[in-house]
Design an enzyme around this catalytic site. Structure first.
Site, short mmCIF file in Angstrom:
data_model
loop_
_atom_site.label_atom_id
_atom_site.label_comp_id
_atom_site.label_asym_id
_atom_site.label_seq_id
_atom_site.Cartn_x
_atom_site.Cartn_y
_atom_site.Cartn_z
N GLU A 79 0.85 -1.19 0.00
CA GLU A 79 0.00 0.00 0.00
C GLU A 79 0.88 1.23 0.00
O GLU A 79 0.41 2.33 0.26
CB GLU A 79 -0.97 -0.01 1.17
CG GLU A 79 -0.34 -0.14 2.52
CD GLU A 79 -1.36 0.00 3.62
OE1 GLU A 79 -1.96 1.08 3.71
OE2 GLU A 79 -1.56 -0.95 4.39
N CYS A 111 -3.50 -3.40 4.38
CA CYS A 111 -2.61 -4.46 4.90
C CYS A 111 -3.01 -5.86 4.47
O CYS A 111 -2.32 -6.82 4.76
CB CYS A 111 -2.56 -4.40 6.42
SG CYS A 111 -1.96 -2.84 7.02
N HIS A 233 -2.28 -9.85 12.06
CA HIS A 233 -1.73 -8.61 11.50
C HIS A 233 -1.43 -7.73 12.72
O HIS A 233 -2.32 -7.48 13.54
CB HIS A 233 -2.74 -7.94 10.58
CG HIS A 233 -2.42 -6.49 10.33
ND1 HIS A 233 -1.20 -6.10 9.83
CD2 HIS A 233 -3.12 -5.35 10.56
CE1 HIS A 233 -1.17 -4.78 9.75
NE2 HIS A 233 -2.32 -4.29 10.19
P1 HMG Z 1 -3.26 6.98 21.26
O1 HMG Z 1 -4.45 7.84 21.38
O2 HMG Z 1 -1.93 7.62 21.15
O3 HMG Z 1 -3.09 5.99 22.47
O4 HMG Z 1 -3.50 6.05 20.01
P2 HMG Z 1 -4.11 5.60 23.64
O5 HMG Z 1 -4.36 6.75 24.49
O6 HMG Z 1 -5.29 4.84 23.06
O7 HMG Z 1 -3.15 4.61 24.43
C1 HMG Z 1 -2.71 3.44 23.82
C2 HMG Z 1 -2.62 2.37 24.92
O8 HMG Z 1 -1.55 2.74 25.81
C3 HMG Z 1 -3.87 2.27 25.80
O9 HMG Z 1 -4.05 0.91 26.08
C4 HMG Z 1 -3.47 3.03 27.06
O10 HMG Z 1 -4.17 2.60 28.21
C5 HMG Z 1 -2.01 2.66 27.15
P3 HMG Z 1 -5.38 0.14 25.61
O11 HMG Z 1 -6.51 0.82 26.29
O12 HMG Z 1 -5.47 0.36 24.12
O13 HMG Z 1 -5.19 -1.26 26.00
N1 HMG Z 1 -1.19 3.55 27.98
C6 HMG Z 1 -0.26 3.11 28.85
N2 HMG Z 1 0.14 1.87 29.20
C7 HMG Z 1 1.12 1.75 30.12
N3 HMG Z 1 1.72 2.83 30.73
C8 HMG Z 1 1.36 4.07 30.40
C9 HMG Z 1 0.33 4.28 29.43
N4 HMG Z 1 -0.27 5.36 28.89
C10 HMG Z 1 -1.19 4.90 28.00
N5 HMG Z 1 1.95 5.12 31.01
C11 HMG Z 1 -3.40 4.35 18.36
C12 HMG Z 1 -3.07 4.71 19.79
C13 HMG Z 1 -3.03 2.90 18.12
C14 HMG Z 1 -4.91 4.52 18.11
C15 HMG Z 1 -2.60 5.29 17.41
O14 HMG Z 1 -1.22 5.02 17.57
C16 HMG Z 1 -2.97 5.14 15.95
O15 HMG Z 1 -3.89 5.79 15.46
N6 HMG Z 1 -2.24 4.26 15.16
C17 HMG Z 1 -2.51 4.01 13.76
C18 HMG Z 1 -3.77 3.19 13.54
C19 HMG Z 1 -3.64 1.75 13.94
O16 HMG Z 1 -2.56 1.20 14.08
N7 HMG Z 1 -4.80 1.05 14.06
C20 HMG Z 1 -4.82 -0.34 14.39
C21 HMG Z 1 -6.02 -1.08 13.81
S1 HMG Z 1 -6.23 -0.73 12.06
C22 HMG Z 1 -5.04 -1.73 11.26
O17 HMG Z 1 -4.47 -2.60 11.85
C23 HMG Z 1 -4.76 -1.44 9.82
C24 HMG Z 1 -3.48 -0.68 9.56
O18 HMG Z 1 -2.36 -1.50 9.73
C25 HMG Z 1 -3.52 -0.06 8.16
C26 HMG Z 1 -3.82 -0.96 6.97
O19 HMG Z 1 -4.62 -1.88 6.99
O20 HMG Z 1 -3.27 -0.65 5.93
C27 HMG Z 1 -3.31 0.49 10.50
#
Ligand code: HMG
Length: 403
Positions: A79, A111, A233
């Site tokens: 992609e 992906c 994935h």
């Molecule tokens: P964010 O808002 O930065 O993070 O976004 P958050 O506030 O949701 O925190 C992440 C986790 O860290 C949470 O845990 C927090 O509790 C924890 P969860 O509730 O999720 O279990 N946390 C802590 N843990 C320990 N100590 C601490 C602490 N502070 C917080 N001190 C997000 C995270 C992944 C959403 C962001 O990075 C993002 O948008 N990433 C890109 C999208 C993505 O990867 N999506 C995944 C599903 S879609 C997919 O897989 C397809 C893809 O690969 C693309 C394709 O298909 O081509 C993306």
């Protein structure tokens, strides 16, 4: 006839940034990245590596002369394609010196691309049992500096040879798949960075997995006890664990322990590379196969592929007797061990160095890049690739001729 993965190789660029240090610079607690997201190191691609070179480097290590002769189909899932028209597969076909009597195409659905390629490869082998298919998944994940997705970037590729009577894993027949038009993640043609609704994408991922699992169970009559492990994935390593947890209460305590432990092992490589989109699932499979000491011949491994937008597929593979002898553990540990750490500001500089978009030419210094296959520049709107290995070979041949 049984069809599946006969060989599997991997490549990631030689540079990485430490997630603890990135967290400090971004003013977040390091545990958010290392535990909350589950990432340790993030691979950084220098300008001399693009999806074509990453894929070609991943394939270079696994192909022998017989493969090069027998491969008559190159399927390239990506992609982060480099051209709206010409497929990345054609460049790789030339760089690897494959038999000209071959088909070569690029496959796109976020992906999910490499999984679509695997399924097409199975169909091709079913019709042409003597041939082999080279399946590539290769991507550079970019969300942008200081964005929510930044901690989930990465770069790398996986190459697989799919054939009849495979040495590593037989891909079983039943498969559960689904498509729904959702805007969780996408990248319009004018942008080299992805747009994402992060929380929504997590929810969709889990909903697709749960739905595929229900479909899979009703097609096969199997349950958690039939699986030694699930490979997911992994856009970041915590994601797979979240999806797995969504179904674990269906099984016994022992099922939970086994599947969670194997998930950890399958996340080792991804934790040190980051998201490589199309190749992430297969990197996780590779990590499980190379790092686990408990898997037995005949073990069934579930594979869940998710491509935003979105398509999901759940299928399974069975390990072949003696599969370990066909892995390349030493090569992959060397690849990880010889990487070089860059500081956060060096990473930011590399991130902002992009290829010209105004048609101008460019020469790149490939001596700084230890990869055998590199992008050496752009000339006449065309990317120039160098296979140092074949140049070395050519020099040796001409030196022999002069003697
Ligand atoms: P964010 O808002 O930065 O993070 O976004 P958050 O506030 O949701 O925190 C992440 C986790 O860290 C949470 O845990 C927090 O509790 C924890 P969860 O509730 O999720 O279990 N946390 C802590 N843990 C320990 N100590 C601490 C602490 N502070 C917080 N001190 C997000 C995270 C992944 C959403 C962001 O990075 C993002 O948008 N990433 C890109 C999208 C993505 O990867 N999506 C995944 C599903 S879609 C997919 O897989 C397809 C893809 O690969 C693309 C394709 O298909 O081509 C993306």
């Amino acid at each position: 006839m049984e069809i599946g993965i006969d060989k599997i190789g991997f490549y990631t660029p030689h540079l990485y940034v430490d997630m603890n240090k990135l967290a400090v610079e971004r003013n977040v607690e390091p545990e958010k990245f290392t535990i909350g997201i589950g990432q340790e190191k993030m691979a950084i691609a220098p300008l001399t590596q693009d999806p074509v070179t990453l894929a070609a480097n991943a394939a270079l290590d696994i192909l022998d002369e017989e493969d090069k002769e027998k491969i008559d189909f190159v399927l390239f899932g990506t992609e982060s394609g480099i051209d709206q028209s010409k497929s990345a597969a054609v460049y790789v076909h030339r760089l690897l010196g494959l038999n000209p009597q071959a088909r070569a195409v690029e496959v796109k659905q976020a992906c999910y691309g490499a999984t679509a390629a695997i399924q097409m490869a199975k169909g091709h082998i079913a019709l042409n049992p003597e041939s082999k298919v080279l399946v590539l998944g290769s991507d550079i994940a970019r969300y942008g500096l200081n964005t929510g997705g930044e901690a989930t970037q990465g770069a790398g590729a996986v190459a697989m040879v799919v054939s009849a009577d495979p040495s590593i894993m037989v891909l079983e027949g039943p498969s559960a798949y689904l498509t729904a038009d959702v805007m969780d993640f996408w990248r319009p043609v004018y942008s080299d960075e992805a747009f994402v609704d992060g929380k929504f994408s997590n929810e969709q991922y889990i909903a697709f997995f749960s739905s595929a699992w229900e479909q899979y169970k009703s097609k096969t009559g199997q349950g958690l006890a039939d699986f030694e492990a699930f490979s997911f994935h992994l856009p970041y390593t915590k994601m797979g664990k979240k999806a797995l947890r969504a179904v674990l209460d269906e099984g016994t305590e022992e099922d939970s322990e086994r599947l969670l432990a194997n998930h950890q092992i399958g996340a080792v490589y991804n934790r040190n590379v980051g998201n490589i989109y199309t190749a992430s699932l297969y990197l996780s499979l590779l990590s499980l196969l190379e790092q686990s000491e408990d898997l037995q011949d005949g073990s069934r491994i579930g594979l869940f592929s998710y491509g935003s937008g979105a398509v999901g597929e759940l299928f399974a593979g069975r390990l072949q007797p003696g599969y370990r002898e066909h892995l390349n553990v030493a090569r992959h540990s060397e690849l990880f061990a010889t990487r070089k750490e860059v500081t956060v500001s060096e990473y930011e500089e590399i991130f902002q160095e992009t290829l010209p978009t105004d048609g101008s030419s460019l020469d790149l210094d490939i001596d700084q890049d230890p990869a055998k296959i590199c992008l050496s520049g752009i000339e006449g709107h065309s990317r120039q690739y160098v296979n140092k290995a074949s140049n070395i070979e050519a020099e040796k041949i001409s030196a022999r001729a002069e003697r």
